[in-house]
Structures are given as C-alpha cells and as structure tokens.
Design an enzyme around this catalytic site. Structure first.
Site, PDB file in Angstrom:
ATOM      1  N   LYS A  14      -3.051   2.347   3.610  1.00  0.00           N
ATOM      2  CA  LYS A  14      -3.744   1.106   3.198  1.00  0.00           C
ATOM      3  C   LYS A  14      -4.820   0.650   4.104  1.00  0.00           C
ATOM      4  O   LYS A  14      -5.003   1.316   5.232  1.00  0.00           O
ATOM      5  CB  LYS A  14      -2.682   0.103   3.345  1.00  0.00           C
ATOM      6  N   TYR A  54       0.488  -1.058  -8.632  1.00  0.00           N
ATOM      7  CA  TYR A  54       1.342  -2.245  -8.598  1.00  0.00           C
ATOM      8  C   TYR A  54       1.665  -2.982  -9.916  1.00  0.00           C
ATOM      9  O   TYR A  54       1.529  -4.007  -9.935  1.00  0.00           O
ATOM     10  CB  TYR A  54       0.720  -3.073  -7.449  1.00  0.00           C
ATOM     11  N   ASN A 156       1.614  -3.389   6.484  1.00  0.00           N
ATOM     12  CA  ASN A 156       2.390  -2.516   7.146  1.00  0.00           C
ATOM     13  C   ASN A 156       1.959  -0.816   6.907  1.00  0.00           C
ATOM     14  O   ASN A 156       2.851   0.102   6.731  1.00  0.00           O
ATOM     15  CB  ASN A 156       3.851  -2.504   6.364  1.00  0.00           C
ATOM     16  N   HIS A 159       1.782   2.947   1.978  1.00  0.00           N
ATOM     17  CA  HIS A 159       2.600   2.827   0.737  1.00  0.00           C
ATOM     18  C   HIS A 159       3.441   4.278   0.625  1.00  0.00           C
ATOM     19  O   HIS A 159       2.581   5.351   0.662  1.00  0.00           O
ATOM     20  CB  HIS A 159       1.875   2.577  -0.401  1.00  0.00           C
ATOM     21  N   GLU A 170       2.738   7.480 -10.145  1.00  0.00           N
ATOM     22  CA  GLU A 170       1.720   6.968  -9.291  1.00  0.00           C
ATOM     23  C   GLU A 170       0.820   8.205  -8.999  1.00  0.00           C
ATOM     24  O   GLU A 170      -0.576   7.868  -8.725  1.00  0.00           O
ATOM     25  CB  GLU A 170       2.400   6.565  -7.833  1.00  0.00           C
TER      26      GLU A 170
HETATM   27  O1  CDP Z   1       6.236  -0.819   0.426  1.00  0.00           O
HETATM   28  P1  CDP Z   1       7.547  -0.973   0.150  1.00  0.00           P
HETATM   29  O2  CDP Z   1       8.330  -0.058  -0.766  1.00  0.00           O
HETATM   30  O3  CDP Z   1       8.283  -0.835   1.615  1.00  0.00           O
HETATM   31  O4  CDP Z   1       7.813  -2.468  -0.323  1.00  0.00           O
HETATM   32  P2  CDP Z   1       7.838  -3.306  -1.622  1.00  0.00           P
HETATM   33  O5  CDP Z   1       9.074  -4.391  -1.498  1.00  0.00           O
HETATM   34  O6  CDP Z   1       7.779  -2.301  -2.774  1.00  0.00           O
HETATM   35  O7  CDP Z   1       6.490  -4.343  -1.507  1.00  0.00           O
HETATM   36  C1  CDP Z   1       5.256  -3.609  -1.859  1.00  0.00           C
HETATM   37  C2  CDP Z   1       4.295  -4.024  -0.670  1.00  0.00           C
HETATM   38  O8  CDP Z   1       4.360  -5.435  -0.909  1.00  0.00           O
HETATM   39  C3  CDP Z   1       4.867  -4.207   0.872  1.00  0.00           C
HETATM   40  O9  CDP Z   1       4.610  -2.622   1.256  1.00  0.00           O
HETATM   41  C4  CDP Z   1       4.070  -5.070   1.213  1.00  0.00           C
HETATM   42  O10 CDP Z   1       2.544  -4.651   1.571  1.00  0.00           O
HETATM   43  C5  CDP Z   1       3.832  -6.158   0.255  1.00  0.00           C
HETATM   44  N1  CDP Z   1       4.914  -7.211   0.613  1.00  0.00           N
HETATM   45  C6  CDP Z   1       4.568  -8.457   1.191  1.00  0.00           C
HETATM   46  O11 CDP Z   1       3.472  -8.413   1.755  1.00  0.00           O
HETATM   47  N2  CDP Z   1       5.290  -9.328   1.462  1.00  0.00           N
HETATM   48  C7  CDP Z   1       6.618  -9.358   1.240  1.00  0.00           C
HETATM   49  N3  CDP Z   1       7.650 -10.180   1.276  1.00  0.00           N
HETATM   50  C8  CDP Z   1       7.221  -8.128   0.291  1.00  0.00           C
HETATM   51  C9  CDP Z   1       6.185  -6.988   0.115  1.00  0.00           C
HETATM   52 MG    MG Z   2       7.847  -0.178  -3.095  1.00  0.00          MG
END
Ligand code: CDP
Ligand code: MG
Length: 199
Positions: A14, A54, A156, A159, A170
């Site tokens: 990212k 997304y 973070n 992805h 994807e």
């Molecule tokens: O990336 P990952 O699969 O670990 O998380 P996700 O639950 O699929 O969420 C996608 C992305 O949304 C995360 O990597 C974060 O960048 C963002 N996110 C966030 O900013 N705040 C949250 N409370 C949850 C997700």
């Molecule tokens: Mg995810």
C-alpha cells in the site's frame, strides 16, 4: 510446467509501504519464504481498480465492525459506531481513497498453499496486535484507536488475498494474462521435485 497444484496469491504494498521504503524488505521476506514471484509492477491505481478490488460486502463490514469493537471493549474504551454499516462504509471509503492516493506495488506469488502462508507472514490487520516476525508486526505499529481518532484507514503496509477464490478474482483486477509469467525457478526443483537429489 511440472508443479501444477501450486496456489497463487495477490499482494499489494500500500502507499505507506512504498513511501516508507519497504518494497525491498517486503519482497525479500516473500522470496525468503521460498515463494516464486510470477508478476510484479508499480501502479497508480484508478478509482475503478480500487472499487473492484475492495468490492466489500456487508459480511466484510460485520467482520471489521466486530474486530474493532472487540479491541475497544478489551481496552475498556467506548466504541461509538451505531452498526456495521456505519463503521464499514466509513472504513471502505477511506480505504479506497488511500489506496488510489499514491503509487502502490502489485504482485503475484506462487507456492504450495501460499494463500494462507502469505496471510501468516503478513500478520493481523492492526499492526500493534500483529505478532513479531510478521510484516505488519515488525515493520509498523498503527492502532485502531489512532486511525479511528484521525478518521483514516489503518496504515498496515500490505494487502494479501484472504482465500483462494479471492486471490483468483483479485489477480484478474491487477494483471492481464500476458503479465503473469510462467517459468521454472531453481527453487521449484529444490522445494517440490521428489526426484531432486536422488539422481
Ligand atoms: O487487510 P486485512 O485482510 O487484514 O483486513 P480487512 O479486515 O480485510 O480490511 C481491509 C483493510 O481495511 C485493512 O487492511 C485496513 O487497511 C482497513 N481497515 C481499517 O482501516 N480499519 C479497520 N477497522 C478495518 C480495516
Ligand atoms: Mg481482507
């Protein structure tokens, strides 16, 4: 190609990962795990790319809502969102704007059961809760509390696809067929060829 049952997964570095100069470190960690790069490029994503990437469902909104709520409650903090739609929509919009704000790296890696392996290497969504040894846990330390207070997505770094089906969809968003390379890597023999070392 001899090794036919290997999985593929999609990884994005990212904007925060690119800006922090962590491209080499992240690619290196994936390579050192024995994974084969089969596609890699820098891209400044369009709104359309990111919307497709997304295409988050209500199910996803429930997941992010529950994860964040549990974290707040464990820390004795109030969690002021009415429901998963309110929280999920805010996260989704912020995330889409973030991902298209600056260049990112898109890549595809291949390896035995690599979708779950890469998720293990990446770590938990919230860097502060990600285990040491993971990409997010070692290289970042953002929290739900700070990102929510600043009304922005969690930084973070990376992805990675969550399931084999997600990976297949994807990969098609970010790469055309001709950008996906099929080639023999020396590691393929060492890791997957049962006759290696016998002859
Ligand atoms: O990336 P990952 O699969 O670990 O998380 P996700 O639950 O699929 O969420 C996608 C992305 O949304 C995360 O990597 C974060 O960048 C963002 N996110 C966030 O900013 N705040 C949250 N409370 C949850 C997700
Ligand atoms: Mg995810």
């Amino acid at each position: 190609m001899k090794y036919t049952n290997l999985e593929k997964t999609l990884i994005l570095i990212k904007p925060d990962g690119v800006q922090r100069g962590l491209i080499g470190e992240i690619v290196g960690r994936l390579e050192r795990a024995g994974l084969k790069m089969t596609a890699l490029k820098m891209v400044h994503a369009s709104r359309e790319d990111v919307d497709r990437h997304y295409a988050l469902t209500e199910e996803w909104m429930k997941g992010v809502f529950e994860k964040a709520k549990a974290k707040y409650e464990a820390e004795g903090q109030p969690f002021d969102y009415a429901d998963h739609i309110a929280y999920g929509t805010e996260i989704k919009n912020g995330l889409i704007n973030f991902l298209k704000s600056a260049p990112i790296i898109a890549m595809v890696v291949e390896g035995e059961k690599c979708v779950s392996l890469v998720r293990k290497l990446v770590g938990a969504t919230e860097p502060a809760s990600s285990a040491p040894g993971t990409i997010r846990g070692d290289l970042s330390h953002d929290t739900y509390a700070l990102s929510n207070a600043q009304n922005r997505p969690i930084r973070n770094l990376i992805h990675a696809s969550g399931t084999v089906e997600e990976a297949e969809n994807e990969i098609k968003i970010w790469f055309t067929d001709t950008e996906l390379y099929k080639y023999e890597h020396v590691n393929d023999r060492v890791q997957y060829d049962p006759t290696w070392f016998l002859s």
